[in-house]
Scaffold this active site. Structure first.
Site, mmCIF file in Angstrom:
data_model
loop_
_atom_site.group_PDB
_atom_site.id
_atom_site.type_symbol
_atom_site.label_atom_id
_atom_site.label_comp_id
_atom_site.label_asym_id
_atom_site.label_seq_id
_atom_site.Cartn_x
_atom_site.Cartn_y
_atom_site.Cartn_z
ATOM 1 N N GLU A 294 4.706 -19.490 17.749
ATOM 2 C CA GLU A 294 4.230 -20.407 16.707
ATOM 3 C C GLU A 294 5.425 -20.913 15.893
ATOM 4 O OE1 GLU A 294 0.468 -18.846 15.042
ATOM 5 O OE2 GLU A 294 1.322 -19.407 13.112
ATOM 6 N N ARG B 283 0.838 -1.205 0.000
ATOM 7 C CA ARG B 283 0.000 0.000 0.000
ATOM 8 C C ARG B 283 0.861 1.238 0.000
ATOM 9 N NH1 ARG B 283 -3.384 -1.793 4.694
ATOM 10 N NH2 ARG B 283 -4.636 -3.424 3.732
ATOM 11 N N ARG C 103 1.206 -28.687 6.010
ATOM 12 C CA ARG C 103 2.201 -28.117 6.927
ATOM 13 C C ARG C 103 1.597 -28.167 8.317
ATOM 14 N NH1 ARG C 103 7.269 -27.733 6.928
ATOM 15 N NH2 ARG C 103 7.597 -25.613 7.708
HETATM 16 P P1 FDA Z 1 -11.491 -27.571 11.749
HETATM 17 O O1 FDA Z 1 -10.153 -28.181 11.612
HETATM 18 O O2 FDA Z 1 -11.616 -26.382 12.615
HETATM 19 O O3 FDA Z 1 -12.510 -28.677 12.303
HETATM 20 C C1 FDA Z 1 -12.429 -30.033 11.925
HETATM 21 C C2 FDA Z 1 -12.682 -30.863 13.157
HETATM 22 O O4 FDA Z 1 -12.811 -32.228 12.794
HETATM 23 C C3 FDA Z 1 -11.533 -30.795 14.162
HETATM 24 O O5 FDA Z 1 -12.026 -30.414 15.419
HETATM 25 C C4 FDA Z 1 -10.977 -32.217 14.165
HETATM 26 O O6 FDA Z 1 -10.493 -32.602 15.431
HETATM 27 C C5 FDA Z 1 -12.194 -33.016 13.780
HETATM 28 N N1 FDA Z 1 -11.878 -34.320 13.188
HETATM 29 C C6 FDA Z 1 -10.996 -34.549 12.173
HETATM 30 N N2 FDA Z 1 -10.944 -35.860 11.906
HETATM 31 C C7 FDA Z 1 -11.819 -36.479 12.752
HETATM 32 C C8 FDA Z 1 -12.178 -37.813 12.971
HETATM 33 N N3 FDA Z 1 -11.614 -38.812 12.277
HETATM 34 N N4 FDA Z 1 -13.112 -38.106 13.920
HETATM 35 C C9 FDA Z 1 -13.672 -37.106 14.666
HETATM 36 N N5 FDA Z 1 -13.341 -35.805 14.504
HETATM 37 C C10 FDA Z 1 -12.415 -35.484 13.566
HETATM 38 N N6 FDA Z 1 -9.235 -18.050 9.494
HETATM 39 C C11 FDA Z 1 -9.628 -16.743 9.523
HETATM 40 O O7 FDA Z 1 -10.674 -16.408 8.969
HETATM 41 N N7 FDA Z 1 -8.857 -15.813 10.187
HETATM 42 C C12 FDA Z 1 -7.713 -16.138 10.828
HETATM 43 O O8 FDA Z 1 -7.061 -15.275 11.409
HETATM 44 C C13 FDA Z 1 -7.298 -17.507 10.800
HETATM 45 N N8 FDA Z 1 -6.154 -17.887 11.423
HETATM 46 C C14 FDA Z 1 -5.745 -19.206 11.373
HETATM 47 C C15 FDA Z 1 -4.555 -19.569 12.004
HETATM 48 C C16 FDA Z 1 -4.112 -20.887 11.948
HETATM 49 C C17 FDA Z 1 -2.824 -21.265 12.619
HETATM 50 C C18 FDA Z 1 -4.875 -21.856 11.238
HETATM 51 C C19 FDA Z 1 -4.403 -23.276 11.142
HETATM 52 C C20 FDA Z 1 -6.064 -21.497 10.618
HETATM 53 C C21 FDA Z 1 -6.507 -20.164 10.680
HETATM 54 N N9 FDA Z 1 -7.712 -19.779 10.092
HETATM 55 C C22 FDA Z 1 -8.091 -18.451 10.119
HETATM 56 C C23 FDA Z 1 -8.568 -20.761 9.399
HETATM 57 C C24 FDA Z 1 -9.657 -21.343 10.311
HETATM 58 O O9 FDA Z 1 -9.057 -22.027 11.384
HETATM 59 C C25 FDA Z 1 -10.508 -22.310 9.476
HETATM 60 O O10 FDA Z 1 -11.144 -21.619 8.443
HETATM 61 C C26 FDA Z 1 -11.600 -23.054 10.254
HETATM 62 O O11 FDA Z 1 -11.248 -23.367 11.564
HETATM 63 C C27 FDA Z 1 -11.914 -24.342 9.509
HETATM 64 O O12 FDA Z 1 -13.036 -24.993 10.063
HETATM 65 P P2 FDA Z 1 -13.284 -26.511 9.709
HETATM 66 O O13 FDA Z 1 -14.537 -26.899 10.425
HETATM 67 O O14 FDA Z 1 -13.236 -26.719 8.255
HETATM 68 O O15 FDA Z 1 -12.014 -27.299 10.274
#
Ligand code: FDA
Length: 370
Positions: free
Chosen positions: A302, A174, A249
């Site tokens: 982190e 920016r 990752r």
């Molecule tokens: P999520 O991973 O949250 O949920 C899936 C669930 O399924 C988990 O609880 C897991 O334990 C469970 N599961 C998996 N396998 C299973 C099994 N076999 N049996 C039972 N349960 C099972 N977004 C944003 O908008 N702003 C931000 O600042 C950030 N920052 C950020 C930081 C970091 C480090 C990460 C990794 C991600 C972000 N995000 C983000 C993204 C955000 O975390 C993401 O969009 C949502 O949490 C995804 O939601 P889901 O339900 O798809 O997956």
């Protein structure tokens, strides 16, 4: 009335469960962790909401999604303005006039643009072939060396010259004095944390939640038992990796409680040198403007990490190879007509929270035709 099984209590699974129950369907939610909310889980410690799985800032330009999430919680006016720490020198992010002024002493957009243009010249007419060349072509050598190279190499565990250029097709640059990281219309942090959003979504007589339960312990039984399964775990694991492993990752979080009020003066500080092993330090109380115990603060470092089976798959690596493999798994999913794959692991996509809600509401539309 349909009997649904939702695998995973993250934002995707919870949004689907909420909408399904609202329409009179029964939903069983199973979650392998010992708590609900997936990666948006926050936990109160010393009156501070700790983002257990990394900093989460909600941002969107989609008014419908903003109104949707606001029915569950009130947001504060937090604006993401991270700073970079390069060997003790502090720079504002995203790259803006404050950054350029500190780096080069320039005061006007024209001076900054001229400096960037001059530094880009080292590449000549060459089309960027790797991340290093791409970054230099976008922003010049100084910013690349101080603010991009070390951070990116730590993040991906590879040399910038070996990383593909596409990773940084665009960089937020920016020529204004604006430290707001996101360009979106709406952003903020839910007052009192994220977990309550998921609690409210799952709070229904028609929803039964069980934590500490892994779908794979009884996969076929579950599929047979329910009319439909919404699966938000890893799609390659669902198919027992039969076409190969998708790559991810991972991250390692180190959280520390300190007996001081204010450690770093900002919620997010990126460490952009190569020597510091972590990429970011989060001081959680600043997401809520210092709320919580005045004599304590909670700080999380982190560390990026390689992923192998059993580790938390935080980020899908959406390169051509993995995207092709994901598509093959998606094609394979037609052999499982009772299962819908959703969320960042089920759809193998780096989704932000607003995108996850949008994707879940799309499945709601297809699945729960009103
Ligand atoms: P999520 O991973 O949250 O949920 C899936 C669930 O399924 C988990 O609880 C897991 O334990 C469970 N599961 C998996 N396998 C299973 C099994 N076999 N049996 C039972 N349960 C099972 N977004 C944003 O908008 N702003 C931000 O600042 C950030 N920052 C950020 C930081 C970091 C480090 C990460 C990794 C991600 C972000 N995000 C983000 C993204 C955000 O975390 C993401 O969009 C949502 O949490 C995804 O939601 P889901 O339900 O798809 O997956």
């Amino acid at each position: 009335m349909t009997n649904y099984l939702v695998v995973g209590s993250g934002l995707f699974g919870a949004t689907f469960a909420y909408e399904a129950a609202k329409r009179g369907n029964h939903v069983k939610v199973i979650e392998k962790r010992d708590h609900i909310a997936g990666n948006i889980y926050t936990k109160e410690v010393d009156g501070i909401q700790v983002h257990q799985y990394g900093a989460h800032i909600f941002h969107t330009s989609n008014k419908e999604i903003w109104e949707y999430i606001n029915q569950f919680v009130e947001f504060n006016r937090y604006t993401n303005s991270p700073v970079a720490n390069y060997k003790g020198e502090i720079y504002n992010l995203p790259f803006n006039m404050n950054t350029f002024n500190k780096l080069w002493g320039v005061a006007t957009p024209a001076e900054a643009a001229a400096k960037i243009a001059e530094q880009r010249k080292v590449l000549g007419d060459k089309t960027p072939e790797n991340l290093e060349e791409q970054a230099i072509s976008l922003i010049g050598t100084d910013i690349y060396k101080k603010l991009i190279k070390g951070y990116t190499e730590k993040q991906w565990g590879q040399k910038a010259t070996e990383l593909p250029a596409f990773i940084i097709r665009r960089l937020p640059v920016r020529l204004t004095y604006d430290n707001n990281y996101f360009n979106d219309t709406y952003q903020g942090i839910p007052i009192g944390g994220y977990t309550q959003i998921i609690e409210k979504m799952l709070d229904s007589d028609l929803i039964d939640v069980e934590t500490g339960v892994d779908f794979f312990d009884k996969k076929q039984e579950y599929i047979d038992q329910y009319d439909k399964v919404i699966f938000t775990g890893m799609i390659d694991q669902f198919f027992n990796y039969q076409l190969g492993e998708l790559e991810y990752r991972s991250l390692r979080f180190e959280t520390e409680e300190m007996d001081i009020d204010n450690y770093q003066g900002n919620a997010v500080v990126n460490y952009t040198d190569a020597e510091t092993p972590y990429t970011r330090v989060i001081e959680h109380k600043h997401f809520e403007f210092g709320k919580g115990d005045k004599n304590k603060t909670i700080v999380t470092k982190e560390y990026p990490a390689n992923w192998s089976r059993g580790d938390e798959p935080y980020y899908p690596i959406n390169n051509d190879k993995n995207n092709r493999l994901y598509k093959a798994y998606r094609d394979l999913s037609s052999t499982e007509p009772k299962v819908v794959f959703g969320g960042r692991l089920g759809q193998y996509r780096y989704y932000d929270m607003h995108q996850v809600i949008h994707a879940a509401l799309q499945v709601v539309k297809d699945e729960l035709k009103d």
